[in-house]
Design an enzyme around this catalytic site. Structure first.
Site, short mmCIF file in Angstrom:
data_model
loop_
_atom_site.label_atom_id
_atom_site.label_comp_id
_atom_site.label_asym_id
_atom_site.label_seq_id
_atom_site.Cartn_x
_atom_site.Cartn_y
_atom_site.Cartn_z
N GLU A 256 -20.12 -20.72 20.06
CA GLU A 256 -18.77 -21.26 20.27
C GLU A 256 -17.82 -20.25 19.66
O GLU A 256 -17.73 -20.13 18.43
CB GLU A 256 -18.65 -22.65 19.62
N CYS A 290 -10.10 -22.36 17.39
CA CYS A 290 -10.43 -21.55 18.58
C CYS A 290 -9.63 -21.98 19.80
O CYS A 290 -9.48 -21.20 20.74
CB CYS A 290 -11.92 -21.66 18.89
#
Length: 480
Positions: A256, A290
């Protein structure tokens, strides 16, 4: 405990957990409160021997974990979740101290982690295979076949500083629910709250060696490449993610990684709602997510009205002491990170961008920055900022923007505000990204959903059901 008492408390010496025992490290490093600057913990720097012992402990424990029936894994995880929920304030306060995250956000993150572990417990009794209809061919007729799922064995999990409790729970919970043993390496910048989480989970009664913790950069490559490891789950930078991908060989991975937070606001959107969400999700957690809103594309017809509303919302956001419950945004992880963001913004302004709001820096704390008149070649547009700064760009034709996002290196999540079903479906069908959030920003996430990216933004999906699927392997059973 008061803020003053916390500041004067001696640093906590963190120990590693290896094979059911707590172990001191020969070397440590200081973990500092980014707001106050004082040392709050001494984090281990694990040696290669520590890494070897952790890997061997996990290898031995994987048999005991695989032998636990689903209902027993579920019982242990439910108990662990209850214990975490009972210590929400303690763990959340520690997180706020070592990361600079606003205490209100740190507490919510810990509450969500407890809920997430409960979800993992529920999935532990839902791990299913599939019946294969063998009579579809003459050679298979009369036979019975099933695809069955089994634990992979040993999972290595490497977690970041920006969501240390949430993202540890997203790896630890599914690994244990699937019947695996775990070697966990937290970020050196947020080790204490993860240590407290592991201490709490271990009280539930998992077998010795089911959870092992190591710390520091020395041991990282070993716990990724070692042949005893069957699966690697990593959340962090694209650079490190690519290094891991190159090092794992035939192991499966979940990566990720980063993104640039594209969010669209079309002319038919609820402008007030979109402006509030974009402003807050551009600076929440000091932009250290993110999927933080970074690039906002607004239809020309509503651009000026949207900008005014965003600036009004940004001006109302309270930056300050992370331990003050009135604070909405604390600091970045350290002063170096704040300086990096400050320089990216300054570079954009030198190249022609206009700072509608220019956040000032005090140590690791950086105020909100809102940019206009940017172009795709500026690093604040093309690279992940990972700070409380975002840009607003007008558009007239949305299709080229959809194409540009699809062709870019990033593909984590995208948000779009519109009341047009046709436009929403067009976004979902044409934007190559891990998720499209309609009438929400790029930062929206619910813990049970399959979250993750494509291209340089990652491989695989997080979320209890989906992580467990990745952390188990299929085995074909044929009965002649």
């Amino acid at each position: 405990m008061s803020t003053q008492e916390q500041s004067s408390a001696p640093p906590v010496r963190i120990r590693m957990q290896i094979d059911g025992q707590w172990r001191e490290a020969e070397q440590t490093h200081d973990v500092r409160d980014p707001y106050r600057g004082d040392v709050i913990a001494l984090a281990p720097i694990s040696s290669l021997r520590d890494g070897e012992d952790a890997l061997e402990a996990a290898r031995k424990a994987k048999t005991a974990m695989a032998a636990l029936p689903g209902h027993e894994r579920a019982r242990l995880l439910h108990r662990a979740a209850d214990l975490v929920a009972a210590r929400t304030e303690q763990i959340g306060r520690t997180m706020a101290r070592e990361t600079g995250k606003a205490l209100r956000d740190a507490i919510v993150e810990t509450q969500r982690a407890a809920e997430l572990i409960h979800l993992c417990a529920e999935e532990a009794v839902r791990i299913q295979g599939e019946h294969i209809p063998m009579d579809a061919s003459s050679i298979g007729a009369g036979k019975i076949a099933m695809m069955m799922r089994y634990p992979v064995g040993v999972v290595t999990a490497i977690t970041p500083f920006n969501g240390p409790i949430s993202l540890t729970a997203h790896k630890l919970g599914p690994a244990l629910a699937a019947g695996n043993a775990l070697v966990l390496k937290p970020s050196p910048k947020a080790p204490l709250c993860v240590h407290q989480l592991v201490e709490t989970v271990l009280e539930a009664g998992f077998p010795a060696g089911a959870i092992n913790t190591v710390y520091g950069d020395t041991v990282g490559p070993r716990i990724v490449s070692d042949p005893r490891v069957d699966f690697v789950s990593f959340t962090g930078s694209i650079r490190v993610g690519k290094m891991i991908r190159d090092a794992v060989g035939m192991k499966r991975v979940a990566l990720e990684l980063g993104g640039v937070g594209p969010t669209f606001v079309h002319h038919d959107a609820d402008i007030a709602e979109a402006a509030k969400a974009c402003a807050r999700n551009g600076v929440a957690l000091a932009g250290q997510s993110c999927v933080s809103v970074q690039n906002i594309y607004v239809h020309k017809r509503v651009h000026d009205r949207f900008v005014d509303a965003v600036l009004q919302e940004v001006d109302a956001i309270r930056f300050g002491d992370p331990l003050d419950m009135a604070t909405e945004v604390g600091t970045l992880i350290d002063e170096e990170a704040a300086i990096r963001v400050e320089r990216m913004v300054a570079e954009a302004v030198e190249e022609g961008a206009c700072a509608l709001r220019a956040g000032t820096r005090r140590g690791a704390q950086l105020g909100a920055t809102v940019l206009s008149q940017v172009n795709p070649n500026m690093r604040v547009v093309s690279d992940e900022i990972f700070g409380p700064a975002f840009s607003i760009q007008p558009y007239e034709d949305i299709a080229p923007l959809f194409a540009a996002i699809s062709e870019s290196a990033y593909g984590l999540q995208c948000g779009i505000y519109t009341n047009s079903l046709d436009l929403a479906l067009s976004a979902i069908r044409t934007i190559r990204t891990g998720g499209v959030i309609v009438n929400g920003t790029s930062r929206w996430r619910s813990d049970q959903m399959p979250y993750g990216g494509v291209k340089d933004s990652g491989i695989g999906r997080e979320g209890p059901k989906f992580s467990i699927r990745d952390m188990t392997e299929e085995r074909l059973f044929v009965l002649n």
